[in-house]
Design an enzyme around this catalytic site. Structure first.
Site, PDB file in Angstrom:
ATOM      1  N   GLY A  92       0.835  -1.197   0.000  1.00 30.90           N
ATOM      2  CA  GLY A  92       0.000   0.000   0.000  1.00 30.90           C
ATOM      3  C   GLY A  92       0.869   1.246   0.000  1.00 30.90           C
ATOM      4  O   GLY A  92       2.074   1.178   0.260  1.00 30.90           O
ATOM      5  N   GLU A 125       5.055  -6.510   7.647  1.00 33.22           N
ATOM      6  CA  GLU A 125       4.477  -5.375   8.383  1.00 33.22           C
ATOM      7  C   GLU A 125       4.950  -5.226   9.826  1.00 33.22           C
ATOM      8  O   GLU A 125       4.970  -4.105  10.351  1.00 33.22           O
ATOM      9  CB  GLU A 125       2.938  -5.466   8.355  1.00 33.22           C
ATOM     10  CG  GLU A 125       2.317  -5.189   7.006  1.00 33.22           C
ATOM     11  CD  GLU A 125       2.328  -6.376   6.059  1.00 33.22           C
ATOM     12  OE1 GLU A 125       1.855  -6.232   4.923  1.00 33.22           O
ATOM     13  OE2 GLU A 125       2.819  -7.468   6.445  1.00 33.22           O
ATOM     14  N   ASP A 160      -1.996  -7.293   7.333  1.00 34.66           N
ATOM     15  CA  ASP A 160      -3.436  -7.046   7.181  1.00 34.66           C
ATOM     16  C   ASP A 160      -3.948  -7.567   5.831  1.00 34.66           C
ATOM     17  O   ASP A 160      -3.534  -8.627   5.399  1.00 34.66           O
ATOM     18  CB  ASP A 160      -3.746  -5.558   7.404  1.00 34.66           C
ATOM     19  CG  ASP A 160      -3.136  -4.644   6.354  1.00 34.66           C
ATOM     20  OD1 ASP A 160      -2.110  -5.016   5.740  1.00 34.66           O
ATOM     21  OD2 ASP A 160      -3.678  -3.547   6.141  1.00 34.66           O
TER      22      ASP A 160
END
Length: 390
Positions: free
Chosen positions: A101, A172, A180
């Site tokens: 992201g 992460e 996620d």
């Protein structure tokens, strides 16, 4: 670029030549504005298929909110369209499918209290759910780096085709976040404790090993991806079974790295026993007691991760193991907002991504300082702010 620049240039059009060249320049300037994102993702109908192309090669096709807002409605339209029989998603540039992201944008938004820190996660998870519930065959060509947000765009679909260039990771915990995009759903379902190992250490899998681990459904040579895509789009009214048969044929013909052992093969028993403890402290204790080079290496890796993220991630996977994809994504939205309210995410992004000094100052600094009460607050329902999924 300021919002007044492009209109000002347009006013000068009559006095500037050649006109065509300026038009191209203006188009480029407009595309570079955050309000016009037509080039960041390409949505095309090719034969029987709807094709999504992530088109930010310089950013390794990192997913931003404007891309999500284009992909989701088109995915839904193709799902309803009787002339579209399957959906293909791929990346451009040759290096990445999607490296994650748009972390910097989320960080900036979170620091200033901008709504994007909520909207990005909410809309990304809604898109992840749309991939996971898509009624048409969904084929992700995960050629190149596939991490974080790129995993969410691929792993919940029917088919994931890896190549020798594919690199998979959920890194992460190193930036004060957690794996996620539905990581709490698919990681606990991998064989033994491999999913827990990948989630907590951020270990990278490459090429055929991504298929061996159960993340990719198929493995082919990178040079065959274009031919496969063409064959897929030329199928006549294909069913999921037709698509599977074509992918199986390509996979079976691929002999590349077939003789290589699975990179985690010799460590599988250790992973299953060492990562089976119910607490993060227990896992660390197991690794210390084992004392093998493999265990000590994992211990060294875990020591660099956010203690909060480690504990959050372990509980995320433990709870996610018995939840639906929708239940997991709702839980993960709560966790994302807890991370946005906290310290470690901003510190992790600063240290690992921005300053690249690789030495984040985590708060709390030890596993023991991350209390069950604090974790409970991270998993707590957000009331009307909760993520609602169909």
């Amino acid at each position: 670029m300021g919002p007044l620049v492009v209109p000002a240039l347009r006013q000068r059009l009559p006095r500037l030549k050649p006109f065509h060249r300026l038009q191209i320049t203006l188009q480029h300037l407009s595309m570079s504005k955050p309000t016009d994102f037509s080039a960041e993702v390409l949505l095309e109908k090719k034969g029987c298929a709807g094709v999504i192309t992530l088109n930010r090669p310089k950013a390794l096709n990192a997913l931003n909110v404007s891309m999500i807002r284009q992909i989701y409605p088109q995915l839904k339209r193709w799902e309803q369209d009787p002339e579209t029989f399957l959906i293909i998603i791929k990346g451009t540039g040759g290096k990445a499918f999607c490296a994650g992201g748009d972390i910097r944008a989320i960080t900036d938004a979170g620091r200033t209290g901008d709504r994007l820190a909520q909207d990005f996660f909410r809309e990304e998870y809604i898109l992840n759910n749309a991939v996971g519930t898509c009624r048409k065959p969904y084929v992700a060509l995960i050629d190149g780096i596939t991490m974080g947000g790129g995993v969410g765009l691929s792993v919940h679909g029917h088919f994931r085709v890896a190549t020798e260039k594919t690199v998979f990771a959920m890194p992460e915990t190193a930036i004060g976040l957690f794996p996620d995009v539905g990581g709490g759903y698919f990681l606990p379902k991998l064989s033994g404790k491999i999913g827990y190992f990948l989630a907590l250490t951020g270990f990278r899998l490459k090429g055929r090993d991504i298929h061996r681990a159960g993340i990719a459904t198929h493995f082919i040579e990178a040079e065959k991806v274009a031919a496969l895509e063409k064959d897929l789009t030329e199928l006549k009214s294909p069913s999921k079974e037709n698509v599977a048969n074509l992918l199986d044929a390509y996979h079976t013909k691929c002999k590349l790295d077939q003789e290589k052992e699975f990179i985690l093969g010799e460590h599988t028993d250790k992973i299953n026993s060492l990562f089976s403890a119910n607490t993060m402290e227990g896992i660390v204790q197991n690794l210390k007691q084992d004392g093998s080079p493999f265990a000590l290496k994992q211990l060294e890796t875990i020591a660099k991760m956010s203690p909060t993220s480690l504990k959050m991630t372990l509980r995320q996977l433990q709870e996610g193991a018995s939840l639906s994809l929708q239940g997991v994504l709702a839980m993960e939205f709560r966790l994302s907002q807890a991370c946005m309210r906290g310290h470690d995410f901003y510190e992790g992004v600063r240290a690992v991504i921005i300053d690249k000094d690789q030495s984040p100052k985590w708060k709390p600094a030890t596993l023991e300082e991350v209390t069950d009460e604090f974790l409970d607050s991270c998993f707590k329902c957000l009331g009307s702010g909760d993520l609602k999924l169909q």
